[in-house]
Write a protein that holds these residues in place. Structure first.
Motif, PDB file in Angstrom:
ATOM      1  N   ARG A 266     -47.104  23.945 -13.117  1.00  0.00           N
ATOM      2  CA  ARG A 266     -46.810  24.194 -14.812  1.00  0.00           C
ATOM      3  C   ARG A 266     -45.457  23.321 -14.802  1.00  0.00           C
ATOM      4  O   ARG A 266     -44.806  22.980 -15.847  1.00  0.00           O
ATOM      5  N   ALA A 267     -44.682  23.375 -13.636  1.00  0.00           N
ATOM      6  CA  ALA A 267     -43.513  22.005 -13.638  1.00  0.00           C
ATOM      7  C   ALA A 267     -43.425  20.621 -13.865  1.00  0.00           C
ATOM      8  O   ALA A 267     -43.291  20.065 -15.159  1.00  0.00           O
ATOM      9  N   TYR A 268     -44.889  20.452 -13.235  1.00  0.00           N
ATOM     10  CA  TYR A 268     -44.984  19.169 -13.773  1.00  0.00           C
ATOM     11  C   TYR A 268     -45.591  18.960 -14.809  1.00  0.00           C
ATOM     12  O   TYR A 268     -45.204  18.038 -15.691  1.00  0.00           O
ATOM     13  N   LYS A 269     -46.014  19.606 -15.734  1.00  0.00           N
ATOM     14  CA  LYS A 269     -46.944  19.511 -16.760  1.00  0.00           C
ATOM     15  C   LYS A 269     -45.593  19.320 -17.759  1.00  0.00           C
ATOM     16  O   LYS A 269     -45.329  18.585 -18.594  1.00  0.00           O
ATOM     17  N   LEU A 270     -44.411  20.260 -17.188  1.00  0.00           N
ATOM     18  CA  LEU A 270     -43.449  20.449 -18.189  1.00  0.00           C
ATOM     19  C   LEU A 270     -43.221  19.097 -18.383  1.00  0.00           C
ATOM     20  O   LEU A 270     -42.068  18.113 -19.272  1.00  0.00           O
ATOM     21  N   ILE A 271     -42.311  18.732 -16.669  1.00  0.00           N
ATOM     22  CA  ILE A 271     -41.178  17.173 -17.108  1.00  0.00           C
ATOM     23  C   ILE A 271     -42.177  16.051 -16.594  1.00  0.00           C
ATOM     24  O   ILE A 271     -42.037  15.677 -17.976  1.00  0.00           O
ATOM     25  N   LYS A 272     -44.003  16.592 -17.194  1.00  0.00           N
ATOM     26  CA  LYS A 272     -44.116  14.727 -17.493  1.00  0.00           C
ATOM     27  C   LYS A 272     -44.054  14.592 -19.399  1.00  0.00           C
ATOM     28  O   LYS A 272     -44.054  13.666 -19.752  1.00  0.00           O
TER      29      LYS A 272
END
Length: 619
Positions: A266-272
């Motif tokens: 989820r954090a990767y999706k948000l940062i991307k």
């Protein structure tokens, strides 16, 4: 765990991002409405700063004319001629270089002061609004209906109070930045029109076409990023809160890798998503600079080839439009980038507006039951009677308790015995007055509980839960909870009755020991402090919700002995799954699937559910 978790069947979804049906500026207008005068002051300072900046750029024409010795610059309007004539009259025989230079210094000094002032006002507004919204949202959740708060994920609520208010504040910050840049563009356009309206018209056409194309493609994209990031932040905050709260279960069931993997995804999706957005936001500024350079090269080439005097004679005009165009395109592109960032924060602003608008006066919350004003003349005490009470957490999920009826006589000790999910803790919450949307009747001393002012009711109720809740502060603070009607002697007397005084005195700071550290006290010690808190309140009604579950035998024996001391002087209700906790009760009600299946003295009961423990005959 053996505690009753029937009330946890309630929905646990957090508040979702609101659909932004209003325009961006409608949402901002609602947010600014309570502070419209301060907002007007900020905009006024920005307007004056923009006008002074544009005026300073406009003085480039006479300044460059004076430097190269061209008094009549071709292509300029009557306003420039009037200014040059006025300065020549005011400073005869001195030329224009010195007076124009002095005027530029004065204008830019004014512009600097106004810019600093507008920056201070806007930043102050931003932080004040953020603090105000944080307080309003927390106040809303503190005073909100208990059922509505319980139905939402705590992590999502924390996210709303701490983070969404920050994003909403940034939305206001970007709104002010957008307005300041637009005001500067408009002011610069006005000066450009005064100097030469034909060239200005060409630049406006080019800039307007570019802005229109970019605006159409960015509006929905920015709002979509705002909504998606709000939802992801809520989910991430809720996941962190839930997993840290259940850290023991996480370790025992080996969930560390699974949880970290889910969080990382989820954090990767948000940062991307946010990285892509920030790149898109940064594109207009360098693009505008490239456009300005290209326009200047084309104009210089055209003038050099077609003007009789070459580019030198119109150099003041070219210098002005070069600088003015750069400011227009640069600030216009920044305004465009700012509008993208602003729209990203609009869902957070809309959410804050939505929640803050529902904030109710505390006095009204606890004096209005939904069916009319509550009675403020309630006096503590009386028999509690439940008559055909049915309660449902959510429509369509079925009732948690069904047509429950029983009596709790004044100064009696009553046990409510049942398995997990039987509805016993829900009944306790109803007696606490935390829910009012039930069917049937709960009366106290013959008075409908829904007509009793909740603030008056809770003064006479003492609740001891399964998990002792202690707040940040000292042990003394946790016993008094800010209620300083008693003396130090009363605090210590309450602690002695709760068998907490001795271990408190052994602590380095005694009653002034800070409880910010979760490991400062054992579970049993925390429970004793929680009981001391209730004793200090001196209620007429004691409610014990699985108060001995999870305690060691010594602490459990103490709680049972303490309950015995309340016999015939206080009304006591004990919710439990343990037989030992209700053996001495005056009457025991057995719950099964939300219904009372038997009642009487403990030794007379015949139908105790087998998964509570051993049956009464075997005990």
């Amino acid at each position: 765990m053996s505690a009753d978790h029937s009330k946890q069947d309630a929905p646990t979804q957090g508040p979702s991002a609101p659909a932004v049906e209003e325009s961006t500026w409608s949402v901002i207008a609602v947010a600014l409405a309570p502070e419209r005068l301060r907002a007007a002051l900020v905009v006024g300072a920005m307007t004056l700063a923009a006008l002074s900046d544009a005026a300073g750029v406009g003085l480039i024409v006479p300044l460059m004319g004076a430097v190269i010795g061209v008094e009549d610059v071709p292509g300029t309007g009557k306003a420039v001629e009037w200014l040059q004539s006025s300065l020549s009259t005011m400073f005869p025989g001195q030329g224009l270089l010195l007076p124009v230079g002095i005027l530029i210094v004065v204008v830019y000094t004014l512009k600097t002061g106004l810019t600093v002032l507008s920056s201070y006002l806007s930043i102050s507004f931003f932080f004040t609004a953020q603090r105000k919204w944080m307080c309003e949202l927390l106040e809303h959740y503190m005073w909100a209906d208990y059922k509505s708060v319980q139905s939402q994920r705590r992590g999502a609520l924390i996210n709303n109070v701490v983070y969404e208010t920050t994003w909403a504040g940034k939305g206001i910050k970007f709104a002010f930045l957008f307005m300041s840049q637009v005001l500067l563009v408009i002011s610069m356009m006005v000066i450009m029109l005064v100097v030469n309206w034909q060239v200005t018209l060409i630049l406006v056409t080019v800039a307007g076409s570019l802005a229109g194309i970019l605006w159409a493609g960015s509006h929905r994209y920015s709002l979509g990023v705002g909504r998606d990031s709000l939802k992801l932040n809520q989910v991430i905050s809720a996941q962190v809160e839930e997993n840290l709260r259940a850290i023991r279960e996480v370790k025992m069931f080996g969930l560390e890798t699974r949880i970290v993997s889910s969080f990382r995804e989820r954090a990767y999706k948000l940062i991307k998503m946010l990285t892509k957005f920030r790149v898109m936001v940064g594109v207009p500024v360098p693009l505008s600079e490239l456009l300005v350079v290209m326009i200047l090269i084309v104009v210089l080439g055209f003038v050099e080839l077609n003007s009789p005097g070459g580019a030198g004679r119109v150099l003041p005009l070219l210098a002005f439009f070069g600088l003015a165009s750069h400011k227009v395109f640069q600030n216009g592109s920044r305004a465009f980038s700012g509008s993208m960032s602003l729209r990203r924060f609009v869902p957070s602003l809309a959410l804050v507006n939505q929640i803050a608008s529902k904030t109710t006066e505390p006095a009204k919350v606890y004096s209005d039951s939904g069916g009319g004003p509550r009675n403020t003349g309630y006096e503590s005490g009386g028999d509690i009677v439940l008559s055909d009470v049915t309660f449902t957490y959510e429509q369509g999920r079925g009732p948690v308790i069904h047509e429950v009826s029983f009596d709790i006589p004044m100064r009696s000790t009553i046990g409510i015995l049942g398995t997990t999910g039987s509805g016993k803790s829900t009944i306790l919450d109803l007696i606490c007055g935390l829910y009012s949307d039930y069917e049937g009747m709960i009366s106290v001393g013959g008075q409908d509980m829904r007509s009793i002012n909740f603030k008056d009711w809770r003064r006479g109720v003492g609740l001891v839960g399964q998990q002792p809740v202690l707040f940040r502060g000292t042990i003394r603070d946790n016993i008094t909870l800010g209620n300083l009607h008693g003396s130090e002697v009363d605090v210590e007397e309450a602690a002695r009755k709760a068998q907490a005084h001795e271990f408190i005195e052994r602590l380095p700071r005694g009653y002034d020991t800070e409880l910010s550290d979760e490991g400062a006290l054992s579970v049993g010690q925390k429970q004793r402090v929680a009981i001391a808190r209730v004793i200090y309140r001196d209620p007429w009604l004691y409610l014990f919700d699985e108060a001995t579950s999870g305690l060691d035998l010594k602490t459990e024996a103490f709680v049972q002995d303490f309950v015995a001391t309340l016999a015939d002087t206080k009304t006591v209700v004990i919710v439990t799954h343990r037989h030992s906790s209700v053996r001495e009760a005056d009457r025991v009600y057995v719950l099964e699937q939300g219904r009372v299946v038997e009642q009487g003295r403990f030794e007379d009961l015949q139908t105790i559910p087998s998964d509570i423990g051993f049956n009464s005959s075997a005990s």
